[in-house]
Every structure is written in structure tokens, then in C-alpha cells.
Write an enzyme that holds these catalytic residues in place. Structure first.
Site, PDB file in Angstrom:
ATOM      1  N   GLY A 102     -42.955   1.320-118.728  1.00  0.00           N
ATOM      2  CA  GLY A 102     -42.591   1.971-117.460  1.00  0.00           C
ATOM      3  C   GLY A 102     -43.761   2.149-116.516  1.00  0.00           C
TER       4      GLY A 102
ATOM      5  N   SER B 292     -44.414  -4.555-119.642  1.00  0.00           N
ATOM      6  CA  SER B 292     -44.328  -4.467-121.103  1.00  0.00           C
ATOM      7  C   SER B 292     -43.108  -5.236-121.606  1.00  0.00           C
ATOM      8  CB  SER B 292     -44.282  -3.009-121.547  1.00  0.00           C
ATOM      9  OG  SER B 292     -43.213  -2.344-120.934  1.00  0.00           O
TER      10      SER B 292
ATOM     11  N   ASP C  72     -43.698 -12.094-113.945  1.00  0.00           N
ATOM     12  CA  ASP C  72     -44.208 -11.379-115.114  1.00  0.00           C
ATOM     13  C   ASP C  72     -44.290 -12.280-116.338  1.00  0.00           C
ATOM     14  OD1 ASP C  72     -43.926  -9.416-113.271  1.00  0.00           O
ATOM     15  OD2 ASP C  72     -42.258  -8.396-114.260  1.00  0.00           O
TER      16      ASP C  72
HETATM   17  C1  GLA Z   1     -41.031  -6.788-111.214  1.00  0.00           C
HETATM   18  C2  GLA Z   1     -40.296  -8.091-111.476  1.00  0.00           C
HETATM   19  C3  GLA Z   1     -41.075  -9.289-110.930  1.00  0.00           C
HETATM   20  C4  GLA Z   1     -41.475  -9.076-109.474  1.00  0.00           C
HETATM   21  C5  GLA Z   1     -42.123  -7.707-109.289  1.00  0.00           C
HETATM   22  C6  GLA Z   1     -42.388  -7.392-107.835  1.00  0.00           C
HETATM   23  O1  GLA Z   1     -42.226  -6.752-111.940  1.00  0.00           O
HETATM   24  O2  GLA Z   1     -40.080  -8.267-112.848  1.00  0.00           O
HETATM   25  O3  GLA Z   1     -40.317 -10.465-111.078  1.00  0.00           O
HETATM   26  O4  GLA Z   1     -40.378  -9.250-108.617  1.00  0.00           O
HETATM   27  O5  GLA Z   1     -41.314  -6.662-109.828  1.00  0.00           O
HETATM   28  O6  GLA Z   1     -43.330  -8.262-107.306  1.00  0.00           O
END
Ligand code: GLA
Length: 393
Positions: free
Chosen positions: A130, A135, A180
Site C-alpha cells: 500500500g 508490492s 509496474d
Molecule cells: C499504478 C499502476 C501503473 C500506473 C501507475 C500510475 O502503479 O499499476 O500501471 O498506471 O499506477 O503511473
């Protein structure tokens, strides 16, 4: 004080030891995948934009061994009771919630016709949940890397990251972009991961200057992404693009946006202005980095934060406070730039600063934050780290 709280090797050893204690035999496979911070390029990975994250020295580690059955038996440090589910059937969303990341990745392998053997696994992590540090993507990528090793089928890195992203969509209900999972899968020591989210091409951009430090400041507040704020932002950008009448944000100029302004609501216009501006800022940041123009990079980071706060409205008072404090410390105090990082609504900021002054900057951020909110943020530094992989003994 600012260094990572444990090295990969020590966390891997810890995972092996708890696995042995929990399951009574030795782990045969240990997979690791890092979290990420994003230097710039926020909320544009689902808009065909460019993003510039890197894998951090905080990670998820899974110690595992085949168990000769058709079931996965998985446990974590915070839920030792864990979960048991069949790996020879199609997966469904079920409790405990965290097990869905594993179920989703198992399903991804099944969808590719790859049979997953039964296995035992124990998960440990040095990544706060969070905190906007991915994570969940780290867990998905660690599981995918573990399954590659258990099945003997190595996926291409891009395919593995996309499989992990689909697990997040289908099993966690978050319609995230690719940033991510790509950062966790493609991360490299000393390199930022520049992702072209239209082509999904990845370029590594060196970031090794020892005189520069990146501080990650976790506000310790999280106003849940899955409560709809993220999905709502994503929908606004789709509405904006439809009103402009183009098929990709990459083809939208500031003039295109201006001429379509009467075709969209004021809110959609601001969301769209963030997207167009952030794509330009991220390209500018890459140029600045390549030219060693760090003050330019810092300025773009502040501009990005302001746009996320005012136009995209995904910041919060705690994030704004950390960025404002960093900016007050300013270049005289060694701060080059700061912004919120990740999805927002809480989570963390990223502060680029001079290494020689990093400890003092972190102390000043903690002091001011604590005086305002009554509790301390968690601040650590991280260099760009290696992505998901198997750890040998
Ligand atoms: C989260 C989402 C990503 C991206 C970011 C904002 O981390 O998982 O795909 O959109 O927000 O940049």
C-alpha cells in the site's frame, strides 16, 4: 539509516529458513522480484505514453519446492496459515485476498498450455504494501519467475510481465498499465527502465552517478487504489481521447486538445492536459538525463507533481507536504527535484538529491512531516536494482 533494510541474499536466506521451519524440508527454488519507483511519467502507461521507473532494492522473495501433489500450498510471514489450491484446474478468485496474485499467475501459465506442478511456497517481503511501490507487481513477477523455474519453461521477459499484468487485471480487479510489472521484470542494476508504452519497447538508461541519491518517502497513508479512483482516472483519459478523435495519445498535440476542449467536460479536459503534458515532460526528462542536466530533470519532476495534484487529482495532503518540504529545502539544501510516485491517493514520493546531503534532507522531511501529521514517514534510499530472477544457493 538510508540503506535498504536487508540485502537480497539475507532475505533469501531468511525465506529458506522459514520455509524449512514451515514445511519441514528444504526449498529447492528461490525467486525474487523487486518493487519499483517511477522517476517520471505518471498515469500515462495506459495512455501509450513513456514512463521512467526503476526496480528498487526492496523485494518479494519466495522459497519453494515441488510437493508431488496437484496443489499449491502457500504461506506468507503475515498469514502463515496461508492458502491451498489446485494447480491442475482453472483458477477462481478466492480468499485469502493475497493468494489471488498467485492464482492469477498460475492461470497465466495454464492459458499458455504450461502444466504447473504442485508446490509449497513461503513468501517474505521487504516491500511495504500500500506504499505505491508495486508490492503486488513484485509478487506477481516473483511467482511467474518461480513457475518458470518449476516448469522449466522460460518466458520472454515481456511476455512474463504481460502475464503478471493480466493476473492483476483479472484476479485483483485493478485495470493497471504495464509500468509496474515491466519495471519489476526488466529492472537492471544501475539502470532506469524507459518504457515506450505504445510499442512496449524497453530502453535502459544508466543512472550510476554516486553523487546523486534517490530518496523514497512512504507517507504511510493509503487511500486504496481499488476503491475506484484509479479506474475512474483511466476512464477519463479514454473519454478525453474519444472527444479528441484520435486513436492514440501519442498523436495528440496541445493544439488538438485545445480545439477539442468544448467537446469534453472541464474535468476531462484537465485529465487530458495532464496526459499530454506528462508525455512531453517524460521525454524531456530522458533528454535531460542523457545530457546530465539534472536541474532540468528536477524542474520537470516538480511540474509533474503539480499536474498530478491539480489536473489529474491523484495526490493528497501528505504527498503534497513532502514535495513542498523538499522544494523548500531546495537546491541550496541539496534537493534537485521531488514528486509523488505511483498511482497516488497516498503512497510515496521520490526525491532526487545530492548524496552528500541525503541524510540531512531525509531528517528534515521526517521532522516536518511528523510535526504536521503526528506520525513519521518511512524514508529510504534506493539505487536502481536488478529485476526478477532466481537466486542460486
Ligand atoms: C499504478 C499502476 C501503473 C500506473 C501507475 C500510475 O502503479 O499499476 O500501471 O498506471 O499506477 O503511473
Amino acid at each position: 539509516m538510508l540503506s535498504p533494510n536487508s540485502t537480497t541474499q539475507s532475505l533469501a536466506q531468511h525465506a529458506r529458513a522459514i520455509f524449512r521451519e514451515h514445511f519441514g524440508n528444504d526449498a529447492t527454488h528461490v525467486a525474487v522480484a523487486p518493487g519499483r519507483v517511477n522517476l517520471i511519467g505518471e498515469h500515462i502507461d495506459y495512455c501509450d505514453g513513456f514512463v521512467l521507473p526503476f526496480a528498487i532494492e526492496r523485494m518479494v522473495v519466495i522459497a519453494a519446492a515441488p510437493n508431488g501433489s496437484s496443489e499449491a500450498r502457500v504461506a506468507t510471514a503475515f498469514d502463515p496459515e496461508g492458502a491451498v489450491f489446485s494447480v491442475t484446474e482453472d483458477q477462481k478468485i478466492a480468499d485469502p485476498k493475497w493468494s489471488n496474485y498467485l492464482r492469477g499467475v498460475v492461470q497465466g501459465f495454464r492459458n499458455r498450455g504450461i502444466a504447473v506442478p504442485g508446490f509449497d511456497a513461503f513468501i517474505v517481503s521487504s516491500l511495504p504494501g500500500g506504499a505505491g511501490l508495486s508490492s503486488s507487481a513484485a509478487l506477481e513477477c516473483a511467482v511467474a519467475t518461480l513457475l518458470e523455474s518449476l516448469t522449466g519453461v522460460k518466458l520472454e521477459t515481456r511476455e512474463k510481465a504481460l502475464l503478471a499484468q493480466k493476473a492483476e487485471h483479472d484476479f485483483a480487479g485493478v485495470p493497471c498499465g504495464i509500468m509496474d510489472q515491466f519495471a519489476s521484470a526488466f529492472g537492471k542494476d544501475g539502470q532506469l527502465v524507459l518504457i515506450d508504452c505504445r510499442s512496449t519497447d524497453v530502453e535502459l538508461v544508466p543512472f550510476t552517478d554516486p553523487s546523486l541519491t534517490i530518496l523514497v518517502s512512504n507517507t504511510k497513508v493509503s487511500h486504496e487504489l481499488s476503491d475506484g479512483g484509479y479506474a475512474a482516472r483511466r476512464r477519463s483519459t479514454e473519454d478525453g481521447l474519444a472527444a479528441i478523435g484520435k486513436s492514440s495519445w501519442r498523436d495528440v498535440s496541445p493544439e488538438d486538445l485545445e480545439s477539442a476542449s468544448s467537446a469534453m467536460s472541464e474535468v476531462t479536459f484537465r485529465r487530458s492536459r495532464h496526459v499530454v503534458g506528462e508525455i512531453t515532460r517524460t521525454m524531456g526528462a530522458v533528454d535531460a538525463l542523457k545530457q546530465g542536466s539534472f536541474s532540468k530533470l528536477g524542474q520537470l519532476m516538480y511540474e509533474s507533481h503539480n499536474s498530478l495534484r491539480d489536473d489529474f487529482e491523484v495526490s493528497c495532503p501528505e504527498l503534497d507536504h513532502l514535495v513542498a518540504t523538499a522544494s523548500e529545502i531546495g537546491t541550496a539544501g541539496g534537493v534537485i527535484g521531488a514528486r509523488m510516485t505511483g498511482g497516488g491517493f497516498g503512497g510515496s514520493t521520490v526525491t532526487l538529491c545530492e548524496t552528500a546531503k541525503a541524510e540531512a534532507i531525509a531528517a528534515a522531511l521526517v521532522k516536518s512531516y511528523e510535526a504536521t501529521f503526528g506520525f513519521a514517514p518511512e524514508i529510504f534510499s534506493s539505487r536502481p536494482a536488478e529485476g526478477a530472477r532466481i537466486i542460486e544457493d
